[in-house]
Design a protein around this motif. Structure first.
Motif, short mmCIF file in Angstrom:
data_model
loop_
_atom_site.label_atom_id
_atom_site.label_comp_id
_atom_site.label_asym_id
_atom_site.label_seq_id
_atom_site.Cartn_x
_atom_site.Cartn_y
_atom_site.Cartn_z
N GLN A 90 0.82 -1.21 0.00
CA GLN A 90 0.00 0.00 0.00
C GLN A 90 0.85 1.27 0.00
OE1 GLN A 90 -2.72 -0.34 3.31
NE2 GLN A 90 -3.44 -2.35 2.66
N ALA A 91 2.08 1.17 -0.51
CA ALA A 91 3.01 2.30 -0.44
C ALA A 91 2.96 3.23 -1.64
CB ALA A 91 4.43 1.78 -0.26
N VAL A 92 2.24 2.87 -2.71
CA VAL A 92 2.23 3.73 -3.90
C VAL A 92 1.76 5.16 -3.57
CG1 VAL A 92 1.18 4.11 -6.17
CG2 VAL A 92 2.08 1.86 -5.56
N PRO A 93 0.66 5.36 -2.83
CA PRO A 93 0.26 6.74 -2.50
C PRO A 93 1.34 7.50 -1.74
CG PRO A 93 -1.56 5.24 -2.08
CD PRO A 93 -0.36 4.38 -2.34
N GLY A 94 2.06 6.82 -0.85
CA GLY A 94 3.13 7.49 -0.11
C GLY A 94 4.27 7.91 -1.02
N VAL A 95 4.62 7.07 -1.98
CA VAL A 95 5.66 7.44 -2.94
C VAL A 95 5.22 8.65 -3.76
CG1 VAL A 95 6.94 6.70 -4.99
CG2 VAL A 95 6.62 5.12 -3.07
N LEU A 96 3.97 8.67 -4.18
CA LEU A 96 3.47 9.78 -4.99
C LEU A 96 3.38 11.06 -4.17
CD1 LEU A 96 0.75 7.95 -7.08
CD2 LEU A 96 3.10 8.51 -7.71
N ARG A 97 3.08 10.96 -2.86
CA ARG A 97 3.11 12.16 -2.01
C ARG A 97 4.55 12.67 -1.89
NH1 ARG A 97 -0.99 9.43 0.90
NH2 ARG A 97 0.56 8.39 2.23
N ALA A 98 5.50 11.76 -1.78
CA ALA A 98 6.89 12.17 -1.66
C ALA A 98 7.38 12.84 -2.94
CB ALA A 98 7.77 10.96 -1.34
N LEU A 99 7.09 12.24 -4.09
CA LEU A 99 7.57 12.79 -5.35
C LEU A 99 6.75 13.99 -5.79
CD1 LEU A 99 8.30 9.49 -7.31
CD2 LEU A 99 9.91 10.92 -6.05
N GLY A 100 5.49 14.02 -5.36
CA GLY A 100 4.56 15.12 -5.58
C GLY A 100 4.97 16.18 -6.58
N PRO A 101 5.48 17.32 -6.10
CA PRO A 101 5.80 18.43 -7.01
C PRO A 101 6.93 18.10 -7.98
CG PRO A 101 6.61 18.88 -4.80
CD PRO A 101 5.74 17.67 -4.70
N LEU A 102 7.79 17.14 -7.64
CA LEU A 102 8.89 16.78 -8.54
C LEU A 102 8.38 16.14 -9.82
CD1 LEU A 102 11.34 15.34 -5.87
CD2 LEU A 102 11.65 17.46 -7.15
N LEU A 103 7.18 15.55 -9.76
CA LEU A 103 6.62 14.93 -10.95
C LEU A 103 6.21 15.95 -12.00
CD1 LEU A 103 4.47 12.16 -9.22
CD2 LEU A 103 6.51 11.79 -10.62
N ASP A 104 6.16 17.23 -11.62
CA ASP A 104 5.88 18.29 -12.59
C ASP A 104 7.15 18.74 -13.32
OD1 ASP A 104 3.13 18.40 -12.05
OD2 ASP A 104 3.46 19.71 -10.32
N ARG A 105 8.29 18.22 -12.90
CA ARG A 105 9.55 18.55 -13.56
C ARG A 105 9.95 17.40 -14.49
NH1 ARG A 105 11.68 23.01 -11.30
NH2 ARG A 105 10.88 23.63 -9.25
N PRO A 106 10.83 17.66 -15.45
CA PRO A 106 11.31 16.57 -16.29
C PRO A 106 11.95 15.48 -15.43
CG PRO A 106 11.96 18.68 -17.22
CD PRO A 106 11.39 18.97 -15.86
N GLY A 107 11.57 14.24 -15.68
CA GLY A 107 12.07 13.15 -14.86
C GLY A 107 12.09 11.83 -15.61
N MET A 108 12.81 10.86 -15.03
CA MET A 108 12.94 9.54 -15.63
C MET A 108 13.20 8.53 -14.52
SD MET A 108 16.67 10.14 -17.39
CE MET A 108 16.00 11.49 -18.35
N PHE A 109 12.96 7.25 -14.82
CA PHE A 109 13.11 6.24 -13.77
C PHE A 109 13.38 4.87 -14.36
CE2 PHE A 109 8.64 6.25 -14.95
CZ PHE A 109 8.29 4.90 -14.96
N VAL A 110 13.97 4.02 -13.53
CA VAL A 110 13.99 2.58 -13.72
C VAL A 110 13.58 1.97 -12.38
CG1 VAL A 110 15.75 2.55 -15.53
CG2 VAL A 110 16.44 2.41 -13.12
N PHE A 111 13.21 0.70 -12.40
CA PHE A 111 12.78 0.02 -11.18
C PHE A 111 13.85 -0.93 -10.67
CE2 PHE A 111 8.01 0.53 -12.25
CZ PHE A 111 7.97 1.72 -11.55
N GLY A 112 13.76 -1.22 -9.35
CA GLY A 112 14.63 -2.19 -8.72
C GLY A 112 13.83 -3.36 -8.17
N SER A 113 14.52 -4.29 -7.54
CA SER A 113 13.89 -5.52 -7.06
C SER A 113 12.75 -5.23 -6.09
CB SER A 113 14.93 -6.41 -6.39
OG SER A 113 15.56 -5.75 -5.30
#
Length: 320
Positions: A90-113
């Motif tokens: 159930q951590a997805v909402p917490g991650v999105l709250r953390a990244l919040g305003p940063l998601l409005d900036r150019p960004g990129m990602f990869v996933f880990g285990s």
């Protein structure tokens, strides 16, 4: 009480104090590291890149969520997330709250285990084994698809086995990423090839900094690779550093910037989290990094680690 008894009691008290510090203080001592890397062409403007990794978020980690969200005040040109965001179904909402305003900036990602699989209780002694001798212990699947959908809907690039180009801060960036080498999900053949000569920066992104992956990026002529996974060692010895890296990378590169090959730079984030089953850090506080990329002719400034519990742009209390 005889001398042996007093020594034993003192040793026990010291161990308990160290464990209390590692679990109760340092693991939430959020730290902003500032690093300058000379990786750009001579005519290029400076580029500010915020490197975030290994959040290992659980729903109740509100202090971490607030601190990461406040990193937006740094006004980075680009945000790079190198995986292991989740530690709970159930951590997805917490991650999105953390990244919040940063998601409005150019960004990129990869996933880990730990985006794909939840952590499980393990014998702590396994952590000290060489990476090649460890049997992979996977927990139940995590909702990584939901996290990926939320990130991409906000405009962040999923770099899993993809090559992309974007212009940020006046710099044209060629970037390519891999699925997690720690799980042996990486397929470099899908992104191999030299970056275009006309770009201002070629950037590789991976979760685990396995040497085979770094050699491949270096062989193709990349300027910089960003990675996480190591937690900087998580439990370090003052004056010695990381005991292990949890991968094939050598201990000396467990966190921070280093050179790889004749041309490429590597930056490994010590990350911001821990497994819920090993919630301790010692001599290795949780961190995010603001990378200032400059032309190659400029000397890199001293790396600064600013230990801040409030706004990340405040002056720090430590240098290292």
């Amino acid at each position: 009480m005889n001398t042996f008894g007093r020594t034993l009691l003192a040793t026990g008290a010291l161990g308990a104090s160290a464990l209390g510090y590692a679990a109760g203080i340092e693991r939430t001592h959020w730290t902003l590291r500032k690093v300058t890397l000379p990786v750009l062409g001579e005519s290029s403007p400076r580029l500010r890149v915020l490197h975030i990794s290994d959040l290992h978020m659980t729903p109740n980690q509100t202090s971490k969520q607030r601190w990461v969200a406040a990193l937006d005040e740094l006004e980075p040109d680009l945000v790079v997330n190198t995986g292991d965001n989740l530690a709970h179904p159930q951590a997805v909402p917490g991650v999105l709250r953390a990244l919040g305003p940063l998601l409005d900036r150019p960004g990129m990602f990869v996933f880990g285990s730990n985006d794909y699989y939840a952590p499980k209780p393990k014998n702590p002694a396994r952590y000290l084994l060489p990476s090649g001798k460890k049997k992979r212990i996977r927990g139940r699947p995590l909702p990584w698809r939901d996290l990926r959908a939320a990130m991409t809907e906000r405009g962040w690039l999923d770099l899993t086995h993809r090559r992309r180009r974007l212009t940020v801060g006046g710099v044209t960036v060629h970037t390519a990423g891999l699925d997690d080498p720690h799980l042996k999900r990486d397929r470099y053949s899908e992104i191999e090839g030299k970056p275009p000569a006309e770009v201002g920066l070629s950037l590789g992104v991976t979760h685990s900094p396995e040497p085979r992956v770094l050699d491949a990026f270096d062989g193709d002529g990349y300027d910089l690779v960003l990675a996480g996974h190591t937690h900087g060692g998580q439990l370090c010895v003052p004056g010695f550093g990381a005991i292990v890296t949890n991968c094939e990378l050598d201990r000396g590169r467990a966190k921070g910037p280093s050179e790889w090959g004749e041309h490429m730079r590597l930056h490994v984030s010590a990350g911001l989290g821990t497994s819920p089953y090993a919630p301790v850090r010692f001599a290795c506080p949780p961190e995010a990094t603001l990378l200032t990329l400059v032309p190659r002719s400029q000397r890199p400034e001293e790396d600064l680690a600013h230990s801040v519990t409030g706004t990340p742009v405040e002056s720090g209390t430590g240098v290292g």
